[in-house]
Design a protein around this motif. Structure first.
Motif, PDB file in Angstrom:
ATOM      1  N   VAL A  13       0.837  -1.203   0.000  1.00 40.05           N
ATOM      2  CA  VAL A  13       0.000   0.000   0.000  1.00 40.05           C
ATOM      3  C   VAL A  13       0.871   1.252   0.000  1.00 40.05           C
ATOM      4  CG1 VAL A  13      -1.701   1.325   1.313  1.00 40.05           C
ATOM      5  CG2 VAL A  13      -1.918  -1.167   1.146  1.00 40.05           C
ATOM      6  N   LYS A  14       1.923   1.243   0.812  1.00 41.11           N
ATOM      7  CA  LYS A  14       2.798   2.410   0.915  1.00 41.11           C
ATOM      8  C   LYS A  14       3.564   2.647  -0.384  1.00 41.11           C
ATOM      9  CE  LYS A  14       4.656   5.847   3.103  1.00 41.11           C
ATOM     10  NZ  LYS A  14       3.838   6.996   3.533  1.00 41.11           N
ATOM     11  N   ILE A  15       4.112   1.580  -0.960  1.00 36.92           N
ATOM     12  CA  ILE A  15       4.863   1.746  -2.205  1.00 36.92           C
ATOM     13  C   ILE A  15       3.933   2.235  -3.319  1.00 36.92           C
ATOM     14  CG2 ILE A  15       6.090   0.483  -4.036  1.00 36.92           C
ATOM     15  CD1 ILE A  15       7.524  -1.076  -1.917  1.00 36.92           C
ATOM     16  N   LYS A  16       2.717   1.728  -3.343  1.00 33.08           N
ATOM     17  CA  LYS A  16       1.751   2.194  -4.340  1.00 33.08           C
ATOM     18  C   LYS A  16       1.469   3.685  -4.165  1.00 33.08           C
ATOM     19  CE  LYS A  16      -2.681   0.912  -6.404  1.00 33.08           C
ATOM     20  NZ  LYS A  16      -3.835  -0.030  -6.350  1.00 33.08           N
ATOM     21  N   ASP A  17       1.395   4.132  -2.918  1.00 36.32           N
ATOM     22  CA  ASP A  17       1.163   5.549  -2.625  1.00 36.32           C
ATOM     23  C   ASP A  17       2.333   6.411  -3.104  1.00 36.32           C
ATOM     24  OD1 ASP A  17      -0.321   7.722  -1.217  1.00 36.32           O
ATOM     25  OD2 ASP A  17       1.476   7.745   0.029  1.00 36.32           O
ATOM     26  N   ILE A  18       3.548   5.931  -2.863  1.00 42.19           N
ATOM     27  CA  ILE A  18       4.745   6.663  -3.296  1.00 42.19           C
ATOM     28  C   ILE A  18       4.807   6.740  -4.817  1.00 42.19           C
ATOM     29  CG2 ILE A  18       7.276   6.620  -3.353  1.00 42.19           C
ATOM     30  CD1 ILE A  18       7.187   5.298  -0.566  1.00 42.19           C
ATOM     31  N   ILE A  19       4.568   5.615  -5.472  1.00 41.49           N
ATOM     32  CA  ILE A  19       4.656   5.563  -6.935  1.00 41.49           C
ATOM     33  C   ILE A  19       3.571   6.429  -7.578  1.00 41.49           C
ATOM     34  CG2 ILE A  19       4.509   4.058  -8.954  1.00 41.49           C
ATOM     35  CD1 ILE A  19       7.095   3.827  -7.195  1.00 41.49           C
ATOM     36  N   LYS A  20       2.394   6.459  -6.977  1.00 40.74           N
ATOM     37  CA  LYS A  20       1.313   7.300  -7.509  1.00 40.74           C
ATOM     38  C   LYS A  20       1.715   8.771  -7.470  1.00 40.74           C
ATOM     39  CE  LYS A  20      -3.692   7.955  -7.165  1.00 40.74           C
ATOM     40  NZ  LYS A  20      -4.931   7.577  -6.410  1.00 40.74           N
ATOM     41  N   ASP A  21       2.321   9.189  -6.373  1.00 36.38           N
ATOM     42  CA  ASP A  21       2.809  10.557  -6.230  1.00 36.38           C
ATOM     43  C   ASP A  21       3.866  10.860  -7.298  1.00 36.38           C
ATOM     44  OD1 ASP A  21       3.909  12.993  -5.497  1.00 36.38           O
ATOM     45  OD2 ASP A  21       4.207  12.471  -3.406  1.00 36.38           O
ATOM     46  N   LEU A  22       4.845   9.982  -7.426  1.00 36.35           N
ATOM     47  CA  LEU A  22       5.931  10.199  -8.385  1.00 36.35           C
ATOM     48  C   LEU A  22       5.421  10.177  -9.825  1.00 36.35           C
ATOM     49  CD1 LEU A  22       8.734   7.996  -6.759  1.00 36.35           C
ATOM     50  CD2 LEU A  22       8.472  10.472  -6.622  1.00 36.35           C
ATOM     51  N   SER A  23       4.503   9.272 -10.103  1.00 33.29           N
ATOM     52  CA  SER A  23       3.972   9.144 -11.460  1.00 33.29           C
ATOM     53  C   SER A  23       3.195  10.388 -11.886  1.00 33.29           C
ATOM     54  CB  SER A  23       3.081   7.903 -11.542  1.00 33.29           C
ATOM     55  OG  SER A  23       2.461   7.804 -12.799  1.00 33.29           O
ATOM     56  N   LEU A  24       2.324  10.885 -10.999  1.00 31.96           N
ATOM     57  CA  LEU A  24       1.459  12.014 -11.345  1.00 31.96           C
ATOM     58  C   LEU A  24       2.159  13.366 -11.229  1.00 31.96           C
ATOM     59  CD1 LEU A  24      -1.816  10.772  -9.621  1.00 31.96           C
ATOM     60  CD2 LEU A  24      -1.450  11.026 -12.072  1.00 31.96           C
ATOM     61  N   ASN A  25       3.093  13.473 -10.272  1.00 36.88           N
ATOM     62  CA  ASN A  25       3.696  14.775 -10.002  1.00 36.88           C
ATOM     63  C   ASN A  25       5.122  14.946 -10.518  1.00 36.88           C
ATOM     64  OD1 ASN A  25       1.420  15.806  -8.505  1.00 36.88           O
ATOM     65  ND2 ASN A  25       2.029  14.468  -6.814  1.00 36.88           N
ATOM     66  N   VAL A  26       5.781  13.850 -10.863  1.00 38.87           N
ATOM     67  CA  VAL A  26       7.191  13.950 -11.266  1.00 38.87           C
ATOM     68  C   VAL A  26       7.420  13.450 -12.695  1.00 38.87           C
ATOM     69  CG1 VAL A  26       9.568  13.256 -10.755  1.00 38.87           C
ATOM     70  CG2 VAL A  26       7.973  13.741  -8.881  1.00 38.87           C
ATOM     71  N   THR A  27       7.162  12.176 -12.948  1.00 37.37           N
ATOM     72  CA  THR A  27       7.518  11.596 -14.252  1.00 37.37           C
ATOM     73  C   THR A  27       6.487  11.864 -15.329  1.00 37.37           C
ATOM     74  OG1 THR A  27       6.471   9.443 -13.848  1.00 37.37           O
ATOM     75  CG2 THR A  27       8.739   9.732 -13.055  1.00 37.37           C
ATOM     76  N   LYS A  28       5.207  12.013 -14.924  1.00 38.22           N
ATOM     77  CA  LYS A  28       4.093  12.173 -15.872  1.00 38.22           C
ATOM     78  C   LYS A  28       3.957  10.949 -16.779  1.00 38.22           C
ATOM     79  CE  LYS A  28       3.858  16.395 -14.283  1.00 38.22           C
ATOM     80  NZ  LYS A  28       2.826  16.794 -13.304  1.00 38.22           N
ATOM     81  N   ILE A  29       4.442   9.783 -16.304  1.00 41.65           N
ATOM     82  CA  ILE A  29       4.295   8.514 -17.014  1.00 41.65           C
ATOM     83  C   ILE A  29       3.260   7.704 -16.242  1.00 41.65           C
ATOM     84  CG2 ILE A  29       5.438   6.415 -17.823  1.00 41.65           C
ATOM     85  CD1 ILE A  29       6.409   8.911 -19.258  1.00 41.65           C
ATOM     86  N   TYR A  30       2.123   7.401 -16.869  1.00 43.09           N
ATOM     87  CA  TYR A  30       1.011   6.778 -16.162  1.00 43.09           C
ATOM     88  C   TYR A  30       0.853   5.303 -16.555  1.00 43.09           C
ATOM     89  CZ  TYR A  30       0.226  11.817 -16.360  1.00 43.09           C
ATOM     90  OH  TYR A  30       0.405  13.173 -16.331  1.00 43.09           O
ATOM     91  N   GLY A  31       0.440   4.503 -15.594  1.00 35.06           N
ATOM     92  CA  GLY A  31       0.170   3.094 -15.859  1.00 35.06           C
ATOM     93  C   GLY A  31       1.405   2.233 -15.959  1.00 35.06           C
ATOM     94  N   ARG A  32       2.556   2.758 -15.617  1.00 33.89           N
ATOM     95  CA  ARG A  32       3.816   2.001 -15.691  1.00 33.89           C
ATOM     96  C   ARG A  32       4.448   1.907 -14.303  1.00 33.89           C
ATOM     97  NH1 ARG A  32       4.203  -0.888 -20.426  1.00 33.89           N
ATOM     98  NH2 ARG A  32       3.580   0.414 -22.200  1.00 33.89           N
ATOM     99  N   ASP A  33       3.665   1.455 -13.349  1.00 32.85           N
ATOM    100  CA  ASP A  33       4.172   1.342 -11.975  1.00 32.85           C
ATOM    101  C   ASP A  33       5.393   0.435 -11.895  1.00 32.85           C
ATOM    102  OD1 ASP A  33       2.043   2.926 -11.397  1.00 32.85           O
ATOM    103  OD2 ASP A  33       1.076   1.557  -9.993  1.00 32.85           O
ATOM    104  N   ASP A  34       5.398  -0.646 -12.702  1.00 32.30           N
ATOM    105  CA  ASP A  34       6.514  -1.597 -12.621  1.00 32.30           C
ATOM    106  C   ASP A  34       7.843  -0.948 -12.998  1.00 32.30           C
ATOM    107  OD1 ASP A  34       5.724  -1.350 -15.243  1.00 32.30           O
ATOM    108  OD2 ASP A  34       5.548  -3.493 -15.641  1.00 32.30           O
ATOM    109  N   LEU A  35       7.822   0.026 -13.926  1.00 31.02           N
ATOM    110  CA  LEU A  35       9.060   0.729 -14.292  1.00 31.02           C
ATOM    111  C   LEU A  35       9.530   1.636 -13.159  1.00 31.02           C
ATOM    112  CD1 LEU A  35       8.374   1.824 -17.998  1.00 31.02           C
ATOM    113  CD2 LEU A  35       9.542  -0.221 -17.178  1.00 31.02           C
ATOM    114  N   HIS A  36       8.589   2.315 -12.495  1.00 30.17           N
ATOM    115  CA  HIS A  36       8.944   3.176 -11.361  1.00 30.17           C
ATOM    116  C   HIS A  36       9.521   2.346 -10.208  1.00 30.17           C
ATOM    117  CE1 HIS A  36       6.200   5.847 -13.571  1.00 30.17           C
ATOM    118  NE2 HIS A  36       6.689   6.867 -12.865  1.00 30.17           N
ATOM    119  N   ILE A  37       8.888   1.211  -9.933  1.00 23.91           N
ATOM    120  CA  ILE A  37       9.351   0.340  -8.837  1.00 23.91           C
ATOM    121  C   ILE A  37      10.742  -0.197  -9.153  1.00 23.91           C
ATOM    122  CG2 ILE A  37       8.922  -1.832  -7.614  1.00 23.91           C
ATOM    123  CD1 ILE A  37       5.885  -1.269  -8.149  1.00 23.91           C
ATOM    124  N   ALA A  38      10.959  -0.611 -10.404  1.00 24.23           N
ATOM    125  CA  ALA A  38      12.273  -1.132 -10.804  1.00 24.23           C
ATOM    126  C   ALA A  38      13.361  -0.096 -10.572  1.00 24.23           C
ATOM    127  CB  ALA A  38      12.241  -1.549 -12.274  1.00 24.23           C
TER     128      ALA A  38
END
Length: 431
Positions: A13-38
């Protein structure tokens, strides 16, 4: 840094929360959680640690992001490097072995070693983009520095230096066909074609594939105001502070609980049975525990898992998260690693069944096993002559062998399959 900590039992849950923040506010890359986690797992890995009484001198993580063009691989890594204010981004296509590892320059009578980007970033991170543009020979030369963390130049005299560098490799398939055009199991085929040697593939902690079509277009093509608004809690300053804290951890500051150690060994056994090294050596039963320990430590560091602000505590829930993540990315249709391994395991189970039948046949028909050991290609009349049987009996034997997948037709001849050769070798060894 407690803002990064997860509640007990809520690592995912926590990692999903972090990745959602980074995806929407930093990278602007959506739906690619596995790349952010990697990317995060590599960034938050440590240099070394002690695991179950043994010192692991290589604690840092290395991964490959492999996929189609325009899937957000490079953008994700570049923007996280900028956000974290750590790491260096290179283009592999225009970088030679000397540029990556080092070389010798001659200045008059003096030979001077110039170290490349990887040893220059010792204890830090390097992302190498467009790997498909690099010759396989260059990748093969890097085997030593990747496994040992030591760069070595052997020209006239030997020069060595540390190269304990976290690496993120980013690449399309080598032929540019896309994962869908690289074979039935595109990711597996493209990976083997990209790196060539299985031992070079085995040095990755994990590989993530990214194919076009995995993320719906309506999710990619949205106006900013249509996107969910998420508070930007994990700021650049906080993220940089966390990474500097992680990169400064010493081996004695990494602690695995007894339960975490047990979870790692249990997961290494189960994954070693699930994934077949002959398909890809990313998961090998003999050393998967070390890869899991590196990745579980990275998860613990990413979530600031500490009670005193100094020591990192690796818990079983960190191990569980890593195992689930690996199973998820290896089961992707764009990769096919889990599916291909499952087919190989089914084939192995079939071999065990057929083996008993074949051994029974060998016992009933004298010398038949030894005869097949010597044959590679054979005609039906050869079987009749060598086994002293009539045409009717030889036809029955051939029909059985074809039905069981032990021989195939090759022109006017028959050829033993790999399955039959495996059975024969096993039978020979158990006599």
């Amino acid at each position: 840094l407690k803002v990064f900590q997860a509640e007990k039992g809520k690592v995912g849950v926590k990692i999903k929360d972090i990745i959602k923040d980074l995806s929407l506010n930093v990278t602007k890359i959506y739906g690619r959680d596995d790349l952010h986690i990697a990317t995060d797992l590599v960034f938050h890995s440590v240099l070394a640690f002690n695991f179950n009484g043994k010192f692991e001198k290589r604690g840092w993580v290395e991964c490959l992001l492999l996929g189609d063009t325009r899937t957000g691989k490079s953008e994700t890594v570049q923007r996280l490097i900028e956000h974290y204010r750590a790491g260096e981004f290179l283009t592999g296509e225009s970088t030679s072995f000397a540029g990556l590892v080092g070389g010798v320059n001659t200045n008059g009578r003096r030979n001077m070693v110039t170290w490349g980007k990887i040893p220059m970033n010792d204890r830090r991170l390097v992302a190498i983009d467009e790997v498909s543009g690099m010759p396989i020979e260059t990748l093969e030369k890097m085997s030593g520095v990747r496994s040992s963390g030591v760069a070595e130049i052997n020209k006239i005299q030997i020069e060595r230096t540390h190269a304990r560098t976290r690496l993120i490799w980013i690449s399309n398939d080598r032929e540019g066909k896309g994962l869908g055009g690289s074979g039935t199991y595109g990711g597996v085929d493209a990976l083997i074609e990209l790196f060539g040697k299985m031992e070079d593939i085995a040095r990755f902690e994990f590989v993530v594939t990214a194919a076009n079509g995995e993320v719906p277009l309506d999710q990619i093509n949205q106006r900013i105001e249509q996107l969910p608004q998420v508070e930007h809690k994990y700021t650049s300053d906080l993220s940089n502070n966390l990474i500097m804290w992680v990169w400064s951890r010493k081996p004695e500051q990494i602690t695995f609980t007894t339960e975490a150690i047990d979870a790692i060994y249990s997961a290494a056994n189960s994954m070693g049975e699930k994934y077949v090294p002959s398909v890809l050596p990313l998961v090998e039963g003999a050393n998967q525990r070390v890869k899991l320990a590196r990745l579980a430590t990275a998860v613990a560091c990413r979530l600031f898992s500490t009670t005193d602000g100094n020591d990192v505590v690796v818990l079983p829930e960190h191990v569980e998260y890593v195992v689930n993540y690996l199973n998820l990315i290896y089961s992707k249709e764009s990769f096919g690693y889990a599916q291909l391994s499952d087919m190989e395991n089914q084939k192995k189970a079939a071999i065990d069944t057929v083996y008993k039948e074949v051994v029974g046949m060998f016992a009933a028909k004298r010398n038949i096993g030894d005869i097949f050991m010597t044959l590679k290609y054979f005609a039906i009349n050869e079987l009749e002559y060598m086994m002293n049987v009539d045409r009717e009996e030889s036809k029955k034997l051939i029909t059985y062998l074809i039905k069981r997948g032990l021989v195939t037709r090759s022109g006017n001849m028959y050829r033993k399959t790999d399955m039959f050769n495996t059975i024969l070798r096993r039978w020979k060894g158990e006599r």
